[in-house]
Design an enzyme around this catalytic site. Structure first.
Site, PDB file in Angstrom:
ATOM      1  N   VAL A   1       0.743  -1.322  -0.033  1.00 59.74           N
ATOM      2  CA  VAL A   1       0.018   0.024   0.057  1.00 59.74           C
ATOM      3  C   VAL A   1       0.659   1.137   0.050  1.00 59.74           C
ATOM      4  CG1 VAL A   1      -2.016  -1.018   1.057  1.00 59.74           C
ATOM      5  CG2 VAL A   1      -0.411  -0.072   2.537  1.00 59.74           C
ATOM      6  N   TYR A   2       2.292   1.421   0.216  1.00 57.57           N
ATOM      7  CA  TYR A   2       2.755   2.396   0.433  1.00 57.57           C
ATOM      8  C   TYR A   2       3.117   3.111  -1.236  1.00 57.57           C
ATOM      9  CZ  TYR A   2       4.676   0.832   4.767  1.00 57.57           C
ATOM     10  OH  TYR A   2       4.671   0.321   6.226  1.00 57.57           O
ATOM     11  N   GLY A   3       2.635   4.073  -1.213  1.00 57.46           N
ATOM     12  CA  GLY A   3       2.508   5.064  -2.550  1.00 57.46           C
ATOM     13  C   GLY A   3       1.617   3.962  -3.770  1.00 57.46           C
TER      14      GLY A   3
END
Length: 353
Positions: free
Chosen positions: A61-63
């Site tokens: 989910v990061y970025g």
């Protein structure tokens, strides 16, 4: 204040019982593809490895998946991850991904992460949070299949309650499924809630802790004041209502008492307050590796310099006392004279609500 340049080799620790050996400071990459562009992310990764770091942590989910892609392209340019330990997470999925901890979701999440990271296997795979809609046996069985398929080496969890962690361990042991080697919780001088039940459970089970937000979203660097709302290019300056780190939530008398104690110790040892906060966290039971997240290589370098700071026992005790969270009168206060509370007392917890 004296500018510190740390020349100490990065120490290492086992990630729980049976997990890999990792550097005691880890590189968190939540900013990659969001606040930090790819060129600056590459500088952070290069610096981290140059300074002896071996543990790189990301998530799908990061970025929106960009963080994994950036880390994967960086590793490909250097010829692979080599002896580095790579961790990523699944559960919530990027916008176009699958969600939850069901077999369908986790298989899809792992396959997508492998593609973005350009690897054949993930060293440590974290389930990013509890899924009340999926039986834990289904999640663990899926992880076991992925381990046997060689796509995951070790499993771990993030953001769970004490009873949930114990449920994971009990089901894994009962069915011969992979036990978690690590747990990634929020933990700092400002947030010690895991000490009530999560940390004792992890210690009992031999699970290593890899805390996130060790600086309390920037509070423990001393950059925020009681009488001035944050502004500018900082996490709270851009978003004062940032989740559990929100300015109004953290702007309390307890927070400022802790900041005052940290600042006094920092002045005496001639180090930035962030170093003191990180050193205290590294001294805590069960903490294997502390995640450092940064927007820039310069910021990362400053925090990596904390690795050689060992606080005197009296300073550790003072910080532990001033930051001790209260516990509910029942059942914890009611049980405080029982032997079950020995771990809590060793952690420096307060026995009153």
């Amino acid at each position: 204040m004296t500018k510190v340049k740390c020349e100490t080799a990065m120490p290492t620790s086992a990630l729980g019982h049976g997990g890999p050996i990792v550097s005691r400071l880890a590189l968190g990459t939540m900013t990659f593809g969001a606040e930090t562009d790819e060129a600056e992310a590459a500088r952070q990764l290069d610096l981290f490895v140059e300074r002896g770091g071996t543990f790189i942590d990301t998530a799908d989910v990061y970025g929106g998946g960009a963080s994994e892609e950036i880390v994967g392209r960086w590793a490909r340019r250097r010829g692979g991850f080599g002896d580095l330990v790579l961790a990523t997470k699944g559960r919530f999925g990027p916008p176009a991904g699958s969600h939850g901890a069901s077999r369908r979701s986790i298989v899809r999440c792992v396959e997508a992460s492998l593609r973005r990271l350009q690897v054949e296997a993930i060293d440590v795979y974290f389930i990013h949070g509890w899924d009340r809609h999926t039986p834990i046996c289904e999640t663990l069985a899926t992880l076991g299949d992925l381990v046997r398929a060689g796509k995951i080496h070790d499993v771990a969890w993030s953001n769970v309650a004490g009873w949930q962690l114990q449920r994971i361990v009990s089901v894994a042991e009962a069915h011969g499924l992979p036990r978690p080697v690590a747990l990634q919780p929020q933990y700092s001088l400002l947030e010690r809630g895991i000490e009530i039940e999560v940390m004792p459970c992890a210690l009992e089970a031999g699970i290593g802790l890899t805390p996130w937000s060790p600086l309390g979203g920037g509070w423990l660097t001393g950059k925020y004041a009681a009488d001035a709302r944050p502004s500018g290019a900082t996490r709270l300056g851009e978003d004062p209502n940032r989740g559990v780190e929100a300015y109004d939530l953290r702007n309390t008398s307890r927070t400022h008492a802790i900041l005052e104690a940290v600042g006094a110790i920092a002045a005496r040892v001639e180090r930035p307050p962030a170093h003191v906060a990180i050193a205290w966290l590294l001294s805590r039971p069960g903490v294997a590796s502390v995640l450092l997240g940064a927007r820039s290589a310069a910021q990362l370098a400053d925090n990596l310099d904390a690795i050689d700071l060992v606080l005197p026992a009296e300073d550790v005790a003072a910080l532990t006392k001033i930051s001790a969270p209260s516990i509910p009168a029942y059942p914890y206060g009611f049980l405080e004279d029982w032997s079950d509370m020995d771990v809590w007392r060793r952690l420096g917890g307060s026995g009153s609500a």
